[in-house]
Design a protein around this motif. Structure first.
Motif, PDB file in Angstrom:
ATOM      1  N   ILE A   1     -18.461 -11.605 -26.001  1.00 39.69           N
ATOM      2  CA  ILE A   1     -18.919 -10.578 -26.944  1.00 39.69           C
ATOM      3  C   ILE A   1     -20.028  -9.744 -26.326  1.00 39.69           C
ATOM      4  O   ILE A   1     -20.001  -8.513 -26.374  1.00 39.69           O
ATOM      5  N   ARG A   2     -21.002 -10.429 -25.718  1.00 38.10           N
ATOM      6  CA  ARG A   2     -22.165  -9.715 -25.174  1.00 38.10           C
ATOM      7  C   ARG A   2     -21.758  -8.687 -24.116  1.00 38.10           C
ATOM      8  O   ARG A   2     -22.252  -7.559 -24.117  1.00 38.10           O
ATOM      9  N   GLU A   3     -20.863  -9.060 -23.215  1.00 40.75           N
ATOM     10  CA  GLU A   3     -20.505  -8.142 -22.139  1.00 40.75           C
ATOM     11  C   GLU A   3     -19.736  -6.934 -22.644  1.00 40.75           C
ATOM     12  O   GLU A   3     -19.747  -5.869 -22.010  1.00 40.75           O
ATOM     13  N   LYS A   4     -19.070  -7.063 -23.789  1.00 44.12           N
ATOM     14  CA  LYS A   4     -18.319  -5.950 -24.355  1.00 44.12           C
ATOM     15  C   LYS A   4     -19.186  -5.065 -25.255  1.00 44.12           C
ATOM     16  O   LYS A   4     -19.080  -3.837 -25.235  1.00 44.12           O
ATOM     17  N   VAL A   5     -20.059  -5.700 -26.054  1.00 44.16           N
ATOM     18  CA  VAL A   5     -20.811  -4.964 -27.070  1.00 44.16           C
ATOM     19  C   VAL A   5     -22.188  -4.519 -26.579  1.00 44.16           C
ATOM     20  O   VAL A   5     -22.621  -3.399 -26.871  1.00 44.16           O
ATOM     21  N   ASP A   6     -22.883  -5.357 -25.831  1.00 47.91           N
ATOM     22  CA  ASP A   6     -24.265  -5.052 -25.432  1.00 47.91           C
ATOM     23  C   ASP A   6     -24.431  -3.697 -24.734  1.00 47.91           C
ATOM     24  O   ASP A   6     -25.422  -2.997 -24.975  1.00 47.91           O
ATOM     25  N   GLN A  19     -23.250   2.809 -30.177  1.00 43.00           N
ATOM     26  CA  GLN A  19     -22.210   3.806 -29.922  1.00 43.00           C
ATOM     27  C   GLN A  19     -20.862   3.167 -30.242  1.00 43.00           C
ATOM     28  O   GLN A  19     -20.496   2.157 -29.637  1.00 43.00           O
ATOM     29  N   VAL A  20     -20.134   3.732 -31.175  1.00 42.27           N
ATOM     30  CA  VAL A  20     -18.907   3.108 -31.671  1.00 42.27           C
ATOM     31  C   VAL A  20     -17.733   3.393 -30.730  1.00 42.27           C
ATOM     32  O   VAL A  20     -17.467   4.547 -30.388  1.00 42.27           O
ATOM     33  N   LYS A  21     -17.074   2.317 -30.318  1.00 41.55           N
ATOM     34  CA  LYS A  21     -15.855   2.430 -29.516  1.00 41.55           C
ATOM     35  C   LYS A  21     -14.688   1.887 -30.336  1.00 41.55           C
ATOM     36  O   LYS A  21     -14.688   0.726 -30.744  1.00 41.55           O
ATOM     37  N   ASN A  22     -13.715   2.730 -30.580  1.00 36.33           N
ATOM     38  CA  ASN A  22     -12.595   2.332 -31.436  1.00 36.33           C
ATOM     39  C   ASN A  22     -11.631   1.359 -30.760  1.00 36.33           C
ATOM     40  O   ASN A  22     -10.789   0.756 -31.424  1.00 36.33           O
ATOM     41  N   ASN A  23     -11.754   1.230 -29.429  1.00 38.55           N
ATOM     42  CA  ASN A  23     -10.781   0.390 -28.733  1.00 38.55           C
ATOM     43  C   ASN A  23     -11.224  -1.073 -28.621  1.00 38.55           C
ATOM     44  O   ASN A  23     -10.536  -1.890 -28.024  1.00 38.55           O
ATOM     45  N   LEU A  24     -12.368  -1.418 -29.185  1.00 41.57           N
ATOM     46  CA  LEU A  24     -12.803  -2.812 -29.149  1.00 41.57           C
ATOM     47  C   LEU A  24     -12.098  -3.602 -30.244  1.00 41.57           C
ATOM     48  O   LEU A  24     -11.940  -3.115 -31.364  1.00 41.57           O
ATOM     49  N   GLU A  26     -11.459  -5.831 -33.384  1.00 43.96           N
ATOM     50  CA  GLU A  26     -12.288  -5.967 -34.575  1.00 43.96           C
ATOM     51  C   GLU A  26     -13.002  -7.311 -34.622  1.00 43.96           C
ATOM     52  O   GLU A  26     -14.110  -7.410 -35.163  1.00 43.96           O
ATOM     53  N   ILE A  27     -12.421  -8.341 -34.027  1.00 43.63           N
ATOM     54  CA  ILE A  27     -13.040  -9.666 -34.058  1.00 43.63           C
ATOM     55  C   ILE A  27     -14.379  -9.656 -33.324  1.00 43.63           C
ATOM     56  O   ILE A  27     -15.322 -10.376 -33.685  1.00 43.63           O
ATOM     57  N   LEU A  28     -14.499  -8.801 -32.294  1.00 39.05           N
ATOM     58  CA  LEU A  28     -15.773  -8.700 -31.575  1.00 39.05           C
ATOM     59  C   LEU A  28     -16.851  -8.104 -32.473  1.00 39.05           C
ATOM     60  O   LEU A  28     -17.984  -8.579 -32.500  1.00 39.05           O
ATOM     61  N   TRP A  29     -16.495  -7.040 -33.217  1.00 39.07           N
ATOM     62  CA  TRP A  29     -17.460  -6.436 -34.135  1.00 39.07           C
ATOM     63  C   TRP A  29     -17.853  -7.433 -35.218  1.00 39.07           C
ATOM     64  O   TRP A  29     -19.020  -7.510 -35.616  1.00 39.07           O
ATOM     65  N   LEU A  46     -16.517  -1.514 -43.275  1.00 37.89           N
ATOM     66  CA  LEU A  46     -17.124  -0.704 -42.215  1.00 37.89           C
ATOM     67  C   LEU A  46     -16.082  -0.288 -41.185  1.00 37.89           C
ATOM     68  O   LEU A  46     -16.003   0.889 -40.799  1.00 37.89           O
ATOM     69  N   LEU A  47     -15.285  -1.226 -40.737  1.00 37.20           N
ATOM     70  CA  LEU A  47     -14.300  -0.926 -39.697  1.00 37.20           C
ATOM     71  C   LEU A  47     -13.205   0.015 -40.197  1.00 37.20           C
ATOM     72  O   LEU A  47     -12.624   0.771 -39.419  1.00 37.20           O
ATOM     73  N   SER A  48     -12.955  -0.013 -41.496  1.00 33.85           N
ATOM     74  CA  SER A  48     -11.970   0.912 -42.074  1.00 33.85           C
ATOM     75  C   SER A  48     -12.537   2.312 -42.252  1.00 33.85           C
ATOM     76  O   SER A  48     -11.793   3.282 -42.405  1.00 33.85           O
ATOM     77  N   ASN A  49     -13.882   2.407 -42.259  1.00 29.18           N
ATOM     78  CA  ASN A  49     -14.545   3.702 -42.476  1.00 29.18           C
ATOM     79  C   ASN A  49     -15.552   3.964 -41.365  1.00 29.18           C
ATOM     80  O   ASN A  49     -16.603   4.550 -41.601  1.00 29.18           O
ATOM     81  N   ARG A  50     -15.206   3.566 -40.142  1.00 33.55           N
ATOM     82  CA  ARG A  50     -16.197   3.530 -39.060  1.00 33.55           C
ATOM     83  C   ARG A  50     -16.757   4.898 -38.700  1.00 33.55           C
ATOM     84  O   ARG A  50     -17.846   4.992 -38.120  1.00 33.55           O
ATOM     85  N   ASN A  51     -16.046   5.968 -39.040  1.00 35.57           N
ATOM     86  CA  ASN A  51     -16.551   7.314 -38.741  1.00 35.57           C
ATOM     87  C   ASN A  51     -16.894   8.100 -40.002  1.00 35.57           C
ATOM     88  O   ASN A  51     -17.038   9.317 -39.960  1.00 35.57           O
ATOM     89  N   HIS A  52     -17.032   7.393 -41.122  1.00 36.11           N
ATOM     90  CA  HIS A  52     -17.349   8.030 -42.400  1.00 36.11           C
ATOM     91  C   HIS A  52     -18.860   8.224 -42.491  1.00 36.11           C
ATOM     92  O   HIS A  52     -19.573   7.413 -43.064  1.00 36.11           O
ATOM     93  N   SER A  53     -19.364   9.312 -41.904  1.00 34.35           N
ATOM     94  CA  SER A  53     -20.807   9.546 -41.814  1.00 34.35           C
ATOM     95  C   SER A  53     -21.439   9.572 -43.201  1.00 34.35           C
ATOM     96  O   SER A  53     -20.928  10.175 -44.136  1.00 34.35           O
ATOM     97  N   GLY A  54     -22.578   8.896 -43.317  1.00 35.61           N
ATOM     98  CA  GLY A  54     -23.314   8.858 -44.581  1.00 35.61           C
ATOM     99  C   GLY A  54     -23.156   7.550 -45.327  1.00 35.61           C
ATOM    100  O   GLY A  54     -23.966   7.226 -46.191  1.00 35.61           O
ATOM    101  N   LYS A  55     -22.126   6.790 -45.001  1.00 32.85           N
ATOM    102  CA  LYS A  55     -21.898   5.523 -45.689  1.00 32.85           C
ATOM    103  C   LYS A  55     -22.886   4.483 -45.171  1.00 32.85           C
ATOM    104  O   LYS A  55     -23.266   4.497 -44.001  1.00 32.85           O
TER     105      LYS A  55
END
Length: 204
Positions: A1-6, A19-24, A26-29, A46-55
């Motif tokens: 997880i650390r090497e992918k997300v950190d 910084q959100v990467k859509n190709n990761l 979901e289990i890592l998030w 969150l993952l279903s609305n990951r680019n819904h600014s303001g939420k």
């Protein structure tokens, strides 16, 4: 997880910027975000609305904001409400730590977003510090007329949590300074100023 997300996470004074990467996967998030106290339902939303600014998503100790293509995680704090007043030569320790002094005309000016040089003769004391409100206006340096603080914050691409932390300093109900962001042309010192006044934001 650390090497992918950190590599996507930046820590700052207020929390974490991701910084959100859509190709990761979901289990890592899920495994990363659960340490902040977010539950499975919140993370799925969150993952279903990951680019819904303001939420935003609120856990016991942290709040996550979606801001464009970023997630911002801030620790929950008790907000200081109401107005705070600053006398002529004094300091304020909360909600923003500032130092205020009458000064001699400086030979050089420290150009910084944390320093304001003002004309004392244009100020009415005590000055008032409060959160910005809808409808607030300022006359920014370099502009004709006034501008809504809400529009100014949009122009500055201010993040949602940073907007919530933004204060304004006022003299006689007129905004002098959107703290750390923009000064009013009506109050700044200039070559005709006789009595100079300096306000400095002290890092917390």
């Amino acid at each position: 997880i650390r090497e992918k997300v950190d590599p996507l996470v930046t820590k700052n004074n207020n929390g974490y910027l991701i910084q959100v990467k859509n190709n990761l996967p979901e289990i890592l998030w899920y495994h990363y975000l659960k340490k902040f106290g977010f539950n499975r339902s919140q993370i799925n939303d969150l993952l279903s609305n990951r680019n819904h600014s303001g939420k935003k998503f609120i856990a016991k100790n942290y709040t996550l904001y979606i801001d464009r293509k970023k997630w911002i995680i801030n620790k929950n704090t008790q907000e200081k409400k109401g107005s705070f007043f600053v006398n002529k030569n004094s300091s304020l320790n909360e909600p923003v730590k500032i130092l205020c002094n009458s000064i001699d005309k400086p030979t050089t000016l420290d150009i910084s977003s944390t320093i304001a040089y003002l004309d004392t003769d244009k100020l009415n004391f005590p000055l008032e510090l409060r959160k910005w409100l809808p409808g607030d206006k300022i006359k920014p340096i370099g502009m004709k007329g006034s501008k809504k603080v809400s529009d100014l914050l949009i122009d500055l691409k201010t993040s949602i949590p940073d907007k919530r932390r933004t204060y304004v300093l006022l003299s006689n109900n007129k905004i002098i300074w959107v703290i750390g962001k923009k000064l009013s042309a009506d109050f700044i010192a200039n070559k005709k100023t006789i009595n100079w006044y300096k306000i400095t934001i002290i890092p917390s």
